[in-house]
Scaffold this active site. Structure first.
Site, PDB file in Angstrom:
ATOM      1  N   LEU A 221      11.256   9.786  -0.212  1.00 27.10           N
ATOM      2  CA  LEU A 221      11.697  10.894   0.642  1.00 27.10           C
ATOM      3  C   LEU A 221      11.693  12.230  -0.082  1.00 27.10           C
ATOM      4  O   LEU A 221      12.414  13.150   0.300  1.00 27.10           O
ATOM      5  CB  LEU A 221      13.106  10.600   1.180  1.00 27.10           C
ATOM      6  CG  LEU A 221      13.320   9.218   1.816  1.00 27.10           C
ATOM      7  CD1 LEU A 221      14.769   9.053   2.232  1.00 27.10           C
ATOM      8  CD2 LEU A 221      12.385   9.013   2.988  1.00 27.10           C
ATOM      9  N   GLY A 222      10.919  12.362  -1.144  1.00 27.28           N
ATOM     10  CA  GLY A 222      10.880  13.621  -1.879  1.00 27.28           C
ATOM     11  C   GLY A 222      12.219  13.933  -2.505  1.00 27.28           C
ATOM     12  O   GLY A 222      12.845  13.086  -3.158  1.00 27.28           O
ATOM     13  N   ALA A 223      12.700  15.157  -2.288  1.00 27.33           N
ATOM     14  CA  ALA A 223      13.970  15.575  -2.883  1.00 27.33           C
ATOM     15  C   ALA A 223      15.155  14.791  -2.353  1.00 27.33           C
ATOM     16  O   ALA A 223      16.240  14.798  -2.957  1.00 27.33           O
ATOM     17  CB  ALA A 223      14.179  17.066  -2.631  1.00 27.33           C
ATOM     18  N   ASP A 224      14.980  14.090  -1.226  1.00 29.96           N
ATOM     19  CA  ASP A 224      16.075  13.297  -0.653  1.00 29.96           C
ATOM     20  C   ASP A 224      16.186  11.911  -1.256  1.00 29.96           C
ATOM     21  O   ASP A 224      17.079  11.146  -0.868  1.00 29.96           O
ATOM     22  CB  ASP A 224      15.901  13.183   0.862  1.00 29.96           C
ATOM     23  CG  ASP A 224      16.214  14.480   1.577  1.00 29.96           C
ATOM     24  OD1 ASP A 224      17.324  15.011   1.387  1.00 29.96           O
ATOM     25  OD2 ASP A 224      15.348  14.987   2.313  1.00 29.96           O
ATOM     26  N   GLY A 251       5.263   9.989  -6.638  1.00 31.65           N
ATOM     27  CA  GLY A 251       5.355   8.762  -5.853  1.00 31.65           C
ATOM     28  C   GLY A 251       4.695   7.587  -6.544  1.00 31.65           C
ATOM     29  O   GLY A 251       5.156   6.442  -6.430  1.00 31.65           O
ATOM     30  N   ASP A 252       3.626   7.845  -7.284  1.00 29.35           N
ATOM     31  CA  ASP A 252       2.958   6.782  -8.035  1.00 29.35           C
ATOM     32  C   ASP A 252       3.828   6.304  -9.191  1.00 29.35           C
ATOM     33  O   ASP A 252       3.914   5.104  -9.467  1.00 29.35           O
ATOM     34  CB  ASP A 252       1.617   7.281  -8.555  1.00 29.35           C
ATOM     35  CG  ASP A 252       0.755   7.876  -7.450  1.00 29.35           C
ATOM     36  OD1 ASP A 252       0.767   7.330  -6.335  1.00 29.35           O
ATOM     37  OD2 ASP A 252       0.097   8.900  -7.698  1.00 29.35           O
TER      38      ASP A 252
END
Length: 321
Positions: A221-224, A251-252
């Site tokens: 969720l990125g920064a979340d 993400g990897d």
């Protein structure tokens, strides 16, 4: 051992600029050239942390030869498959406030014979693997069910397959019951057609992917932070980054950390978040090593379904046909 397949690898050039202005001559403050592609990055992150991995990498043209040289210089264990078309190049423009603009080439088509040769290379190496990671975009004209066919092939051998892709390739893979899928927020919304505004929406959308066939879902969720939904439970975790530099490859790195920790449960989620956060703090698409990773600030707990996301997504219509 964790085997990775990247059908559409790349040379990734990250250029630091003061600001992006259309039509202007922009002088770069710095530049980094890294080998790229989602599966390649997973293997690079595992290598940086002394976790056994092997990457299957098709390559072509001068760009492809340079990609192989860069990976060899890092000491990556790889199986290279020459193809006719040139390896693509991607450009990332990074501004000081963290704004990222990416320009990704589509790559070149792979012939049926080349796909067969790549599949043979994966199958030859997979007998030593606990996980096979099939990730990244597909080159033009490659059938959307290519990852699904891998899942079915390895399921009978007891090899877990993790899929990190999007669009029709993800939709096809779900029906082949992969052990894990790792969508980001946009991919999760696109795959389900759901508006995702709260953590509860993330959990519900992940449940839809599990109902479609995936055994576990790791949603970044990125920064979340991230949400893990699997048979054993549902967990939410976050890892603050004090000085973000580049989200490229984060993400990897997250997927690599998750699999390195066993690929299930809250402990693996915590490791995933630590590796992903460390990658965000590095320039370009560098992968973090032990000196970069700190798990002290990672928190993992059951999700609050009413917690809003900082960058919610409206409903994305499901594709037709």
């Amino acid at each position: 051992m964790i085997l990775t397949l990247t059908l559409n690898p790349s040379l990734d050039r990250t250029i630091a600029i003061a600001a992006l202005e259309r039509g202007a001559v922009i002088r770069a403050a710095a530049a980094h050239l890294d080998p790229g592609g989602k599966g390649v990055n997973v293997s690079r992150a595992l290598l940086a942390n002394d976790v056994a991995s092997r990457a299957v990498v098709p390559y072509g043209g001068d760009e492809g030869r340079q990609l192989v040289r860069l990976l060899a210089a890092e000491g990556l264990d790889m199986v290279t498959v020459p193809v006719a078309g040139p390896t693509r190049s991607n450009v990332t423009l990074a501004e000081p406030d963290g704004t990222i603009t990416k320009i990704n080439e589509p790559g070149t088509a792979l012939s049926p014979a080349e796909l067969d040769e790549i599949a043979d290379a994966v199958l030859a190496a997979a007998h030593q693997a606990d996980w096979v990671v099939a990730s990244g975009s597909l080159p033009p004209e490659v059938p959307a069910d290519v990852y699904a066919r891998l899942c079915r092939r390895f399921a009978g051998a007891g090899i877990h397959v993790a899929v990190d892709t999007s669009g029709p390739a993800l939709a096809c893979a779900l029906g082949a019951a992969p052990a894990l899928v790792k969508p980001n927020l946009e991919e999760l919304s696109a795959a389900t057609g759901m508006p995702i505004r709260r953590l509860g929406d993330v959990v519900e959308a992940a449940g839809k992917l599990r109902a479609a066939g995936a055994r576990a879902v790791l949603a970044s969720l990125g920064a979340d932070g991230a949400v893990l939904v699997e048979e054993g439970g549902v967990w939410y975790g976050e890892a603050p980054v004090t000085e973000p530099r580049s989200p490229v490859g984060a993400g990897d790195a997250m997927l690599a950390g998750f699999l390195a920790a066993g690929g299930r449960g809250p402990g693996s989620l915590a490791r995933a978040l630590a590796w992903g956060a460390a990658a965000v703090g590095l320039p370009g698409s560098r992968m973090p090593g032990p000196a970069d990773i700190a798990q002290d600030h990672v928190t993992v707990h059951p999700p609050d379904p009413d917690r809003p996301l900082s960058a919610p997504l409206p409903e994305i219509p499901l594709p037709h046909g």
